[in-house]
Structures are given as C-alpha cells and as structure tokens.
Design a protein around this motif. Structure first.
Motif, PDB file in Angstrom:
ATOM      1  N   ASP A  51       0.736  -0.990   0.038  1.00 15.41           N
ATOM      2  CA  ASP A  51       0.014   0.132   0.244  1.00 15.41           C
ATOM      3  C   ASP A  51       0.793   1.220   0.007  1.00 15.41           C
ATOM      4  O   ASP A  51       0.699   2.128  -0.736  1.00 15.41           O
ATOM      5  CB  ASP A  51      -0.897  -0.219   1.283  1.00 15.41           C
ATOM      6  CG  ASP A  51      -2.018  -1.166   0.993  1.00 15.41           C
ATOM      7  OD1 ASP A  51      -2.567  -1.249  -0.048  1.00 15.41           O
ATOM      8  OD2 ASP A  51      -2.723  -1.530   2.258  1.00 15.41           O
TER       9      ASP A  51
ATOM     10  N   ARG B  98       0.933   4.075  -2.827  1.00 12.46           N
ATOM     11  CA  ARG B  98       0.808   5.411  -2.709  1.00 12.46           C
ATOM     12  C   ARG B  98       1.975   6.416  -3.223  1.00 12.46           C
ATOM     13  O   ARG B  98       1.624   7.562  -3.808  1.00 12.46           O
ATOM     14  CB  ARG B  98       0.280   5.586  -1.102  1.00 12.46           C
ATOM     15  CG  ARG B  98      -1.016   5.172  -0.922  1.00 12.46           C
ATOM     16  CD  ARG B  98      -1.276   5.800   0.315  1.00 12.46           C
ATOM     17  NE  ARG B  98      -0.481   5.590   1.401  1.00 12.46           N
ATOM     18  CZ  ARG B  98      -0.530   4.693   2.588  1.00 12.46           C
ATOM     19  NH1 ARG B  98      -1.512   3.708   2.324  1.00 12.46           N
ATOM     20  NH2 ARG B  98       0.312   4.145   3.165  1.00 12.46           N
ATOM     21  N   ARG B  99       3.326   5.780  -3.073  1.00 17.12           N
ATOM     22  CA  ARG B  99       4.241   6.560  -3.557  1.00 17.12           C
ATOM     23  C   ARG B  99       4.479   6.912  -5.037  1.00 17.12           C
ATOM     24  O   ARG B  99       4.937   7.837  -5.496  1.00 17.12           O
ATOM     25  CB  ARG B  99       5.656   6.107  -2.753  1.00 17.12           C
ATOM     26  CG  ARG B  99       5.691   6.198  -1.370  1.00 17.12           C
ATOM     27  CD  ARG B  99       7.169   5.745  -1.042  1.00 17.12           C
ATOM     28  NE  ARG B  99       8.100   6.221  -1.498  1.00 17.12           N
ATOM     29  CZ  ARG B  99       9.328   5.739  -1.781  1.00 17.12           C
ATOM     30  NH1 ARG B  99       9.892   4.306  -1.496  1.00 17.12           N
ATOM     31  NH2 ARG B  99      10.268   6.159  -2.444  1.00 17.12           N
ATOM     32  N   ALA B 100       4.021   5.623  -5.737  1.00 16.12           N
ATOM     33  CA  ALA B 100       3.967   5.921  -7.048  1.00 16.12           C
ATOM     34  C   ALA B 100       2.493   6.076  -7.543  1.00 16.12           C
ATOM     35  O   ALA B 100       2.374   6.235  -8.912  1.00 16.12           O
ATOM     36  CB  ALA B 100       4.116   4.238  -7.460  1.00 16.12           C
ATOM     37  N   ARG B 101       1.870   6.776  -6.884  1.00 17.02           N
ATOM     38  CA  ARG B 101       0.473   7.243  -6.991  1.00 17.02           C
ATOM     39  C   ARG B 101      -0.517   6.542  -7.760  1.00 17.02           C
ATOM     40  O   ARG B 101      -0.940   6.773  -8.922  1.00 17.02           O
ATOM     41  CB  ARG B 101       0.647   8.786  -7.905  1.00 17.02           C
ATOM     42  CG  ARG B 101       1.424   9.599  -6.969  1.00 17.02           C
ATOM     43  CD  ARG B 101       1.502  10.833  -7.639  1.00 17.02           C
ATOM     44  NE  ARG B 101       2.266  11.792  -6.889  1.00 17.02           N
ATOM     45  CZ  ARG B 101       2.720  13.008  -7.138  1.00 17.02           C
ATOM     46  NH1 ARG B 101       2.425  13.498  -8.313  1.00 17.02           N
ATOM     47  NH2 ARG B 101       3.266  13.810  -6.412  1.00 17.02           N
ATOM     48  N   LEU B 102      -0.256   5.006  -7.483  1.00 16.30           N
ATOM     49  CA  LEU B 102      -1.284   4.066  -8.319  1.00 16.30           C
ATOM     50  C   LEU B 102      -2.595   3.954  -7.286  1.00 16.30           C
ATOM     51  O   LEU B 102      -2.271   3.901  -6.145  1.00 16.30           O
ATOM     52  CB  LEU B 102      -0.302   2.748  -8.496  1.00 16.30           C
ATOM     53  CG  LEU B 102       0.947   2.762  -9.322  1.00 16.30           C
ATOM     54  CD1 LEU B 102       1.543   1.674  -9.027  1.00 16.30           C
ATOM     55  CD2 LEU B 102       0.497   3.220 -10.586  1.00 16.30           C
ATOM     56  N   THR B 103      -3.288   3.531  -8.183  1.00 16.97           N
ATOM     57  CA  THR B 103      -4.789   3.229  -7.144  1.00 16.97           C
ATOM     58  C   THR B 103      -4.725   1.473  -7.292  1.00 16.97           C
ATOM     59  O   THR B 103      -4.570   0.844  -8.224  1.00 16.97           O
ATOM     60  CB  THR B 103      -5.819   3.502  -8.078  1.00 16.97           C
ATOM     61  OG1 THR B 103      -5.994   4.948  -8.408  1.00 16.97           O
ATOM     62  CG2 THR B 103      -7.182   3.176  -7.244  1.00 16.97           C
TER      63      THR B 103
ATOM     64  N   GLY C 251      -0.365   6.404 -14.375  1.00 16.83           N
ATOM     65  CA  GLY C 251      -0.990   7.974 -14.112  1.00 16.83           C
ATOM     66  C   GLY C 251      -0.559   8.862 -15.201  1.00 16.83           C
ATOM     67  O   GLY C 251      -0.784  10.184 -14.843  1.00 16.83           O
TER      68      GLY C 251
ATOM     69  N   ASN D 211       6.873  16.473 -14.088  1.00 17.79           N
ATOM     70  CA  ASN D 211       5.475  15.912 -13.783  1.00 17.79           C
ATOM     71  C   ASN D 211       5.860  14.490 -13.901  1.00 17.79           C
ATOM     72  O   ASN D 211       5.301  13.568 -13.162  1.00 17.79           O
ATOM     73  CB  ASN D 211       4.371  16.357 -14.673  1.00 17.79           C
ATOM     74  CG  ASN D 211       3.837  17.808 -14.498  1.00 17.79           C
ATOM     75  OD1 ASN D 211       4.080  18.186 -13.230  1.00 17.79           O
ATOM     76  ND2 ASN D 211       3.240  18.308 -15.332  1.00 17.79           N
TER      77      ASN D 211
ATOM     78  N   ALA E 129       7.688  13.100 -11.039  1.00 20.01           N
ATOM     79  CA  ALA E 129       6.918  13.005  -9.633  1.00 20.01           C
ATOM     80  C   ALA E 129       6.191  11.892  -9.755  1.00 20.01           C
ATOM     81  O   ALA E 129       5.860  11.161  -8.877  1.00 20.01           O
ATOM     82  CB  ALA E 129       6.145  14.339  -9.338  1.00 20.01           C
ATOM     83  N   LYS E 130       5.363  11.530 -10.883  1.00 22.30           N
ATOM     84  CA  LYS E 130       4.334  10.636 -10.897  1.00 22.30           C
ATOM     85  C   LYS E 130       5.185   9.079 -10.839  1.00 22.30           C
ATOM     86  O   LYS E 130       4.711   8.204 -10.383  1.00 22.30           O
ATOM     87  CB  LYS E 130       3.707  10.542 -12.462  1.00 22.30           C
ATOM     88  CG  LYS E 130       2.736  11.753 -12.114  1.00 22.30           C
ATOM     89  CD  LYS E 130       1.829  11.730 -13.675  1.00 22.30           C
ATOM     90  CE  LYS E 130       0.878  12.838 -13.345  1.00 22.30           C
ATOM     91  NZ  LYS E 130       0.084  12.899 -14.785  1.00 22.30           N
TER      92      LYS E 130
ATOM     93  N   GLY F 130       8.001   8.499  -9.448  1.00 25.24           N
ATOM     94  CA  GLY F 130       8.658   8.712  -7.825  1.00 25.24           C
ATOM     95  C   GLY F 130      10.212   8.566  -8.115  1.00 25.24           C
ATOM     96  O   GLY F 130      10.779   7.636  -7.259  1.00 25.24           O
TER      97      GLY F 130
END
Length: 104
Positions: A4, A8-13, A32, A70, A73-74, A76
């Motif tokens: 989890d 979150r760090r990888a901005r994945l759902t 993303g 961007n 950041a996305k 990571g």
C-alpha cells in the motif's frame, strides 16, 4: 502495508484484481501519465534533451521541462536516467528496428 505504501508513493490506485479483464490495457495509464507525458517519456527514454523534446513535439522547452518534472514525480524517481530505466524495465516503448547508416 508495504505494498500500500509503495502504491501511494507511485500514485497508483490499488485494488483487488477480478481477473485478466481488469488489467489495464496500457501500462502507461496505470502509471497515471497523460498522453502528452507518454510522448515526453518516450523521448526522455531515447536520451533527448528538453530542447529536442520541444522541437519534436512543437512545444516550448519550458513546457517540456514541466512535463519532465511531472513525469519524475508520478514515477517517484529523481532523474531522467531513472525515468528512462523505468520505461525500459516496463517495456513501455518497444525498441524499433536498428537502422544502418551505410547504404548496401
């Protein structure tokens, strides 16, 4: 918990997969990235500079820089090299045929 946190760090759902039909058809979407960011990442992974990216995509070098920021950041990651490594590791952009510079 570790998965989890990584998600979150990888901005994945993250969610439960119901089967192969739930797998994203495009791995770039799972990261993303927008379609423009995909184009920029492809060029970054080819080793292009912001100026070269701008010329190729008909945007300003500053806009190319914003897209690169961007993407970093996305994904990571902290640099262009790491972003290119992620793209290559995930085989996001299959290598095209090698073109020889000499005529036969």
């Amino acid at each position: 918990d570790a998965v989890d946190l990584l998600g979150r760090r990888a901005r994945l759902t993250l969610g439960r997969a119901a089967g192969p039909e739930r797998a994203p058809a495009d791995p770039v979407e799972a990261l993303g990235l927008t379609s423009r960011e995909r184009d920029v990442l492809r060029l970054v992974s080819d080793g292009r500079t912001n100026r070269q990216i701008a010329e190729e995509l008909f945007i300003s070098p500053k806009t190319a820089s914003v897209h690169v920021s961007n993407i970093l950041a996305k994904l990571g990651v902290s640099g262009r090299g790491e972003a290119a490594a992620v793209a290559h590791r995930l085989a996001l952009f299959p290598a095209g045929p090698l073109v020889s510079g000499s005529a036969e």
